[in-house]
Design an enzyme around this catalytic site. Structure first.
Site, short mmCIF file in Angstrom:
data_model
loop_
_atom_site.label_atom_id
_atom_site.label_comp_id
_atom_site.label_asym_id
_atom_site.label_seq_id
_atom_site.Cartn_x
_atom_site.Cartn_y
_atom_site.Cartn_z
N ASN A 26 0.80 -1.23 0.00
CA ASN A 26 0.00 0.00 0.00
C ASN A 26 0.83 1.28 0.00
OD1 ASN A 26 0.98 -0.20 2.53
ND2 ASN A 26 -0.95 0.18 3.60
N ASP A 101 5.54 -17.02 14.69
CA ASP A 101 6.67 -16.80 15.58
C ASP A 101 6.13 -16.38 16.94
OD1 ASP A 101 9.17 -16.02 16.67
OD2 ASP A 101 9.89 -15.40 14.69
N ASP A 198 10.45 -18.13 20.11
CA ASP A 198 11.55 -17.24 20.44
C ASP A 198 12.08 -17.55 21.84
OD1 ASP A 198 12.89 -14.79 19.44
OD2 ASP A 198 12.06 -13.87 21.25
N GLU A 239 13.88 -21.54 19.34
CA GLU A 239 15.14 -20.81 19.28
C GLU A 239 15.77 -20.96 20.65
OE1 GLU A 239 17.00 -16.43 18.57
OE2 GLU A 239 15.47 -16.85 20.03
N HIS A 311 16.90 -13.62 10.31
CA HIS A 311 16.75 -12.17 10.45
C HIS A 311 17.71 -11.56 11.48
CE1 HIS A 311 14.66 -14.02 13.68
NE2 HIS A 311 14.59 -12.86 14.31
N ASP A 312 18.50 -12.40 12.16
CA ASP A 312 19.44 -11.90 13.17
C ASP A 312 20.89 -11.99 12.71
OD1 ASP A 312 17.45 -11.40 15.08
OD2 ASP A 312 17.61 -13.41 15.96
O1 TEU Z 1 16.69 -13.59 19.51
C1 TEU Z 1 17.09 -14.14 20.73
C2 TEU Z 1 18.51 -14.19 20.98
O2 TEU Z 1 19.00 -15.10 21.66
C3 TEU Z 1 19.35 -13.05 20.54
O3 TEU Z 1 20.43 -12.94 21.43
C4 TEU Z 1 19.86 -13.24 19.20
O4 TEU Z 1 20.82 -14.25 19.27
C5 TEU Z 1 20.45 -11.93 18.79
O5 TEU Z 1 19.39 -11.13 18.34
C6 TEU Z 1 21.41 -12.10 17.69
O6 TEU Z 1 21.95 -10.88 17.40
C7 TEU Z 1 15.33 -13.51 19.35
C8 TEU Z 1 14.95 -12.93 18.00
O7 TEU Z 1 15.38 -13.78 16.98
C9 TEU Z 1 15.48 -11.55 17.88
O8 TEU Z 1 15.20 -10.98 16.63
C10 TEU Z 1 14.86 -10.74 18.99
O9 TEU Z 1 15.42 -9.45 18.99
C11 TEU Z 1 15.07 -11.38 20.36
O10 TEU Z 1 14.73 -12.75 20.36
C12 TEU Z 1 14.19 -10.75 21.39
O11 TEU Z 1 12.87 -11.12 21.21
CA CA Z 2 2.53 -1.46 3.78
#
Ligand code: TEU
Ligand code: CA
Length: 538
Positions: A26, A101, A198, A239, A311-312
């Site tokens: 959008n 998630d 998570d 995780e 994503h991390d």
């Molecule tokens: O990450 C959890 C976690 O253990 C983090 O230390 C992760 O290893 C770190 O972000 C890596 O740089 C999860 C999610 O994947 C993360 O995106 C979130 O920010 C975090 O939990 C808090 O919910």
């Molecule tokens: Ca949007």
């Protein structure tokens, strides 16, 4: 022998989406559910049959959705519950699954539970979080600074393992367990097929004993969530933060009735000394981790999660491959090394076009709460230039730039006149879906063929794994087989060399450089997959 349930999961290929960065429908510059719906055929054609969505629940977005303010509603920027229903229908009608998630360790401080809890000690939510008059220990937040924050409203300190606005839930309170069960049931009823959970090992703590994870109630809590009959068929990937096999068995052995699998993260250390410091490394270090975990999970009949990005994490090809001249070769060779092994594959958005790590000249270009915290810390002792070097290397933003669909301004992620929430990837004009699909060297096409091979041959899903190359070899050869039917996967590392094979093969059915035979001279990062005819011995 993998249990029947786990065998079935080896037939899932899970495509991970960071909704904020996938596709904006959008023109507000933020990815959303309708954007995802518009790209379901793209994901299906790749060969994925499940989608894991990073959190899309109501959230003020301090940690991009990992700070949930309502688990049973959709983030305003992503759309509405009816968009979610449409997405579930769109997936199911294509024979695909949805994995959500779940973030059970903490909520946003804007969650109704926290807003009530902070009001005082005598309301129904007062024990939903950990409150203390005095700071009980020196725990540090993962995002920098103390893990304890004073709340002036309640006049006490609360625990936040992550950002200040992510308050840890008190799982010793049975009401919290019940709330979370209701949330799992709510989404299961809606048709959700599984969860990525998570920080699962953080939900049980023993604060007095100084344990902020793997606490005494952990396994009871996990079973309370997912071991119940109504939901025990769901796919669950935790995780965790452990690479101890005994712990992993306790979470994942099929008779435990807890989780289907855990992400094991030790190979994420390939190519780095710590999160913000590179280390020279090669495909060999990835090979060593993979070989180790194939053996350990096999010995314990566990389902292994095959992944190299999320994503991390900054992209793997930039850490152990050559993301410039040999980007296609590195991306596809690593794919063959990882995704023809035993386990359940996860592919992170952009990985299928060989997206590398990004690079920016100013700290203004970054958004990630974690990297900004580290930037402030590093800036106390390092120059601006040195800090930028570190942040560029380790920031989670590397994986969060808008998906590059084409080479236009804003790369088809959002309208050309809009401002995307995070800058486009600095290499998006060169590397994008349209360019990849049009190229002779298409990473997407390689992934598609690889996933088709997995789909059509059970040997790749749950057949035996045999590692034929030696630890000191600068190439990786393994076989996958059931009875007499065997396949060979041959992956060269960086140097050109001859690879001699102890078997006769058919012509390769998959190869990143179109080679005609399985044995012989291999170019840097060249790989091939072929059916074995007969062992001839070394
Ligand atoms: O990450 C959890 C976690 O253990 C983090 O230390 C992760 O290893 C770190 O972000 C890596 O740089 C999860 C999610 O994947 C993360 O995106 C979130 O920010 C975090 O939990 C808090 O919910
Ligand atoms: Ca949007």
């Amino acid at each position: 022998m993998l249990s029947e349930k786990y065998r079935e999961f080896t037939g899932w290929t899970i495509y991970q989406i960071y909704p904020r960065s996938f596709k904006d429908s959008n023109g507000d510059g933020i990815g959303d559910l309708q954007g995802i719906i518009s790209r379901l055929d793209y994901i299906k054609e790749l060969g994925a049959n499940a989608v894991w969505l990073c959190p899309c629940f109501k959230s003020p977005n301090d940690d991009n959705g990992y700070d949930v303010s309502d688990y049973c509603d959709i983030m305003d920027e992503f759309g509405t519950m009816s968009d979610m229903d449409e997405l579930i229908e769109g997936l199911h009608s294509r024979g695909m699954k949805l994995i959500l998630d779940l973030v059970p360790n903490h909520t946003s401080t804007e969650h109704r539970w926290f807003r009530e809890s902070r009001k005082g000690k005598d309301n129904p939510y007062s024990d939903y979080y950990y409150w203390f008059d005095e700071i009980p220990n020196d725990w540090q937040s993962s995002f920098g600074g103390s893990a304890w924050e004073y709340d002036p409203v309640r006049g006490q300190y609360y625990l936040h393992t992550f950002a200040v606005s992510q308050a840890d839930l008190n799982w010793e309170n049975p009401a919290v367990v019940k709330e979370m069960q209701d949330i799992v049931d709510f989404w299961a009823r809606k048709g959700c097929d599984g969860f990525r959970i998570d920080v699962i090992d953080g939900i049980s703590k023993d604060i007095k004993a100084g344990k902020n994870r793997l606490g005494p109630r952990l396994h009871d809590d996990i079973r309370a969530l997912f071991g119940r009959e109504a939901v025990s068929h769901l796919f669950t990937v935790g995780e965790g933060n452990t690479d101890d096999i005994e712990d992993i068995v306790l979470h994942c052995a099929s008779e435990r009735n807890e989780l289907s699998t855990l992400f094991i993260f030790d190979h994420m250390e390939c190519g780095r000394a710590d999160k913000f410091t590179p280390k020279k490394d090669s495909l060999k270090s990835l090979r060593d981790h993979l070989v180790y975990w194939q053996a350990e999970t096999d010995r314990n009949d566990l389902l292994y999660s095959l992944f190299i990005e999320n994503h991390d994490q900054p992209q793997m090809i930039s850490r152990i491959g050559n993301d410039k001249e040999l980007r296609y070769e590195s991306a596809t060779d690593i794919a063959a090394m990882v995704y023809l092994l035993k386990g359940v594959p996860f592919i992170y958005q952009g990985q299928e076009i060989g997206m590398p790590a990004a690079r920016y000249e100013s700290i203004e270009a970054f958004d990630d709460v974690e990297c900004l915290g580290y930037y402030r810390k590093y800036r106390e002792t390092l120059s601006e230039e040195e800090c930028l070097e570190k942040i560029n290397f380790g920031s989670r933003d590397n994986a969060r730039h808008p998906m590059a669909w084409d080479g236009s301004r804003n790369n088809g992620f959002t309208d050309e006149g809009a401002t995307p929430w995070l800058l486009p990837h600095n290499r998006a004009a060169e590397i994008n879906v349209k360019a990849d699909l049009a190229s002779q060297k298409s990473v997407y096409s390689f992934y598609r063929k690889l996933l088709e091979l997995r789909k059509n041959n059970k040997e790749f899903r749950y057949g035996d794994v045999e590692i034929l190359s030696k630890p000191e070899d600068s190439f990786f050869v393994y076989t996958r087989g059931i009875g007499e039917s065997k396949w060979a996967v041959i992956c060269n590392f960086e140097a050109r060399q001859d690879i001699e094979l102890p078997f006769e093969c058919e012509a390769p059915v998959l190869a990143n450089l179109n080679r005609a035979t399985a044995g012989g001279s291999y170019a840097p990062f060249e790989c091939a997959v072929a059916q074995i005819l007969e062992y001839t011995g070394v």
